[in-house]
Write a protein that holds these residues in place. Structure first.
Motif, mmCIF file in Angstrom:
data_model
loop_
_atom_site.group_PDB
_atom_site.id
_atom_site.type_symbol
_atom_site.label_atom_id
_atom_site.label_comp_id
_atom_site.label_asym_id
_atom_site.label_seq_id
_atom_site.Cartn_x
_atom_site.Cartn_y
_atom_site.Cartn_z
ATOM 1 N N UNK A 202 3.513 56.636 29.078
ATOM 2 C CA UNK A 202 2.508 57.386 29.830
ATOM 3 C C UNK A 202 1.085 57.156 29.326
ATOM 4 N N UNK A 203 0.916 57.046 28.011
ATOM 5 C CA UNK A 203 -0.436 57.007 27.446
ATOM 6 C C UNK A 203 -0.859 55.628 26.960
ATOM 7 N N UNK A 204 0.056 54.682 26.894
ATOM 8 C CA UNK A 204 -0.308 53.329 26.517
ATOM 9 C C UNK A 204 0.085 52.987 25.094
ATOM 10 N N UNK A 205 0.162 51.694 24.831
ATOM 11 C CA UNK A 205 0.592 51.199 23.532
ATOM 12 C C UNK A 205 -0.302 51.717 22.400
ATOM 13 N N UNK B 8 0.089 52.099 39.060
ATOM 14 C CA UNK B 8 0.054 51.488 37.735
ATOM 15 C C UNK B 8 1.188 50.485 37.583
ATOM 16 N N UNK B 9 1.028 49.535 36.699
ATOM 17 C CA UNK B 9 2.134 48.585 36.464
ATOM 18 C C UNK B 9 3.349 49.329 35.932
ATOM 19 N N UNK B 10 4.504 48.930 36.420
ATOM 20 C CA UNK B 10 5.739 49.516 35.942
ATOM 21 C C UNK B 10 6.218 50.713 36.728
ATOM 22 N N UNK C 67 8.870 46.361 26.670
ATOM 23 C CA UNK C 67 7.414 46.423 26.775
ATOM 24 C C UNK C 67 6.821 47.580 25.981
ATOM 25 N N UNK C 68 7.664 48.478 25.485
ATOM 26 C CA UNK C 68 7.185 49.546 24.619
ATOM 27 C C UNK C 68 6.918 49.047 23.207
ATOM 28 N N UNK D 163 3.845 45.928 30.379
ATOM 29 C CA UNK D 163 3.749 46.969 31.414
ATOM 30 C C UNK D 163 2.922 48.160 30.940
ATOM 31 N N UNK D 164 3.017 48.500 29.655
ATOM 32 C CA UNK D 164 2.374 49.715 29.160
ATOM 33 C C UNK D 164 1.110 49.428 28.347
ATOM 34 N N UNK D 165 0.556 48.239 28.538
ATOM 35 C CA UNK D 165 -0.697 47.930 27.860
ATOM 36 C C UNK D 165 -1.887 48.543 28.606
ATOM 37 N N UNK D 166 -1.774 48.635 29.938
ATOM 38 C CA UNK D 166 -2.825 49.213 30.782
ATOM 39 C C UNK D 166 -4.168 48.529 30.507
ATOM 40 N N UNK D 167 -5.222 49.313 30.233
ATOM 41 C CA UNK D 167 -6.546 48.757 29.946
ATOM 42 C C UNK D 167 -6.830 48.947 28.464
#
Length: 566
Positions: free
Chosen positions: A113-116, A509-511, A432-433, A441-445
């Motif tokens: 939810x919050x990114x890597x 969002x991706x994923x 991807x976690x 997928x969870x890298x976002x920006x």
């Protein structure tokens, strides 16, 4: 012994000795990977015993005090406790669903939810509470141990106190606190997947102790005498509107006291033996257990009020009061058993609510050096070092901050639930976690999900003015601000979740389930997913994530495509 000598032979040897060989990067070690089958040991009974035992604690026993002082009758006070904990249990089941399926803990699940990189913020937000409340609970445990010593030694309360008043602690309580620390040490070396027996024992012993107090109080009083508390409640009532908002505030207080566990329930649910094991164990045990514990507190307080003319809501004060009114052999024996049981109950509460969540959190902060067992020991040391008696006795403003902290926890759990059930529909790309690749997928920006952080801020904005007002820093805020703060957790949960849902639908969002091409959650194959994680993160699949295997080896990182875990 030879290994110890070798570890201290040089700084390099010491570093090698404390470094976890299972950590192939700063995102992974054996306690951050999905739990292997050997650690999926929690059954429905395990969860039931965990939450049933957790329900029996000092704060739940005393909760009737606030409700009755707000004007609620005994019956209505218990109804508030029941429904608040039923809502808490429902939220816990929802937030634990993903972890019971994929067997990952809160630090890893929050990356979704919050990114890597963004997940570190919410992890630290939760771990701070573990240290503070760990120390406070150990201080309470020490008070019960001091009562046990008073029962054994008639002169215990007459021991000279040479500690200055400015330290806010006596010699007796300091001794109890130190003994509480020593008694806790063996338990922090037990991994979460093996700690269930503690909660099983607590789930039997502490209710029996509470029942013993109730039987003694009602027999000595010749009845319950609940009418005296109802009379107190009736005299406390003001206007209907003020009474209604007072009850809402107390309902929110119950939710707030559970708020940290609502967020970090994945740290327990990940060890679920089956997907449904966490469901019924929590839905039944938490509301029923807490209501029964609160009712025992109400009955005992009511009976003792009729006998002594004093309301002893806190069990520590009650047990000391019994000894003050009759230091007889039967009283000493009964109080000793009750105090020892409550000391054990407080120890179990601290393990469940503080040591386990903190340890699971800090594994992601220093995965090369900290696993869950080391994290639990670190929490114990820090909790001992913060001098918690000063927080309890002289830092009212800080305690008020901790009680209002739930407005920052509500949006976090709402975002995680909305993300999993509504935006991803149960589809998680596990490997991807564990990657910092921008294609993950969870890298976002830049490693953070802006939608989640925007929803987090929006979630706590409405109750924030009332939270600030609660410190007495402003008298100009209107009644609406206070009322929104009375709904603090519920409001932040609903607004934060709704905001995240809107952001996720407007800016996909991706994923999420649309980008992965699934209409519903895919068939889950644990063995295959685990092998994908091991390969993608560079950990040898033959390594010992189970207790009996060999060491883990580093490899070059593999790649992972969206949806390939199906």
């Amino acid at each position: 012994m030879e290994q110890v000598k070798r570890a201290f032979s040089s700084p390099r040897a010491f570093h090698q000795a404390i470094r976890l060989k299972s950590s192939s990067s700063f995102l992974i070690n054996e306690d951050l990977l999905p739990s292997p089958a050997s650690r999926q040991t929690w059954t429905t009974w395990s969860f039931f015993a965990y939450w049933w035992s957790e329900s029996w604690n000092v704060s739940t026993w005393s909760i009737g005090s606030s409700l009755i002082s707000a004007g609620a009758s005994v019956r209505n006070a218990l109804l508030v406790v029941f429904f608040a904990n039923l809502l808490s249990a429902t939220v816990m089941v929802l937030n634990g669903f993903a972890s019971s399926r994929y067997h990952i803990g809160y630090p890893v699940l929050s990356r979704v939810s919050f990114g890597i990189y963004g997940h570190y913020f919410v992890v630290v937000l939760r771990s701070i509470l573990g240290i503070i409340w760990g120390g406070v609970q150990m201080y309470f445990e020490g008070q019960f141990i001091s009562i046990c010593l008073r029962c054994i030694f008639p002169g215990w309360s007459r021991i000279p106190n040479n500690i200055p008043d400015s330290q806010h602690i006596t010699t007796q309580t300091m001794v109890g606190f130190f003994l509480a620390f020593l008694f806790t040490v063996p338990f922090v070396f037990v991994h979460t997947s093996r700690i269930q027996p503690v909660f099983t024992v607590k789930s039997v012993v502490v209710p029996l102790a509470g029942l013993g107090i109730v039987i003694w109080a009602t027999k000595a009083n010749g009845g319950v005498g609940a009418s005296s508390l109802d009379a107190q409640a009736e005299s406390a009532k003001t206007s209907t509107k003020a009474f209604a908002w007072a009850i809402v505030s107390q309902f929110n207080a119950v939710m707030g006291s559970n708020s940290a566990l609502l967020v970090t329930i994945p740290d327990i649910a990940r060890y679920s033996k089956t997907r449904s094991a966490q469901t019924w164990g929590q839905l039944i045990a938490l509301p029923v257990g807490q209501t029964l514990c609160a009712s025992f507190g109400v009955i005992s307080t009511s009976a003792v009020l009729n006998m002594y003319g004093e309301s002893f809501w806190n069990p520590y004060d009650l047990l000391n009061g019994i000894l003050d009114h009759g230091y007889t052999s039967p009283a000493r024996a009964g109080v000793f058993f009750a105090a020892a049981s409550f000391a054990f109950a407080t120890l179990g509460t601290s393990i469940a609510c503080n040591f386990i969540p903190f340890a699971a959190d800090v594994t992601c902060l220093l995965p090369k050096y900290l696993n869950i067992v080391r994290g639990q020991f670190l929490c114990l040391i820090l909790a001992f070092a913060i001098a918690p008696w000063r927080i309890v006795t002289s830092a009212a403003g800080f305690l008020n901050f901790l009680n209002g902290y739930s407005i920052f926890q509500g949006p976090v759990v709402a975002i995680m639930i909305v993300d999993y059930f509504l935006l991803r529909r149960g589809n998680l790309a596990i490997a991807d976690m564990y990657t910092t690749s921008p294609s993950g997928v969870y890298y976002y920006l830049h490693g953070a999900n802006g939608r989640a952080f925007a929803a987090f801020v929006i979630g706590f904005l409405l109750p924030l003015p009332g939270f600030i007002e609660s410190f007495g820093s402003s008298s100009s805020l209107n009644e609406a601000a206070s009322n929104m703060y009375a709904l603090g957790w519920e409001l932040s949960f609903l607004v934060g979740g709704a905001a995240y849902l809107v952001f996720g639908l407007v800016w996909p969002m991706p994923g999420d389930w649309r980008s992965m091409g699934f209409e519903q959650a895919p068939v889950h194959d644990e063995a295959f997913e685990r092998s994908v994680v091991l390969e993608a993160t560079g950990v040898d699949a033959s390594g010992s994530l189970d207790d009996e295997g060999g060491k883990l080896e580093d490899k070059s990182h593999g790649t992972y495509s969206q949806g390939s875990h199906v």
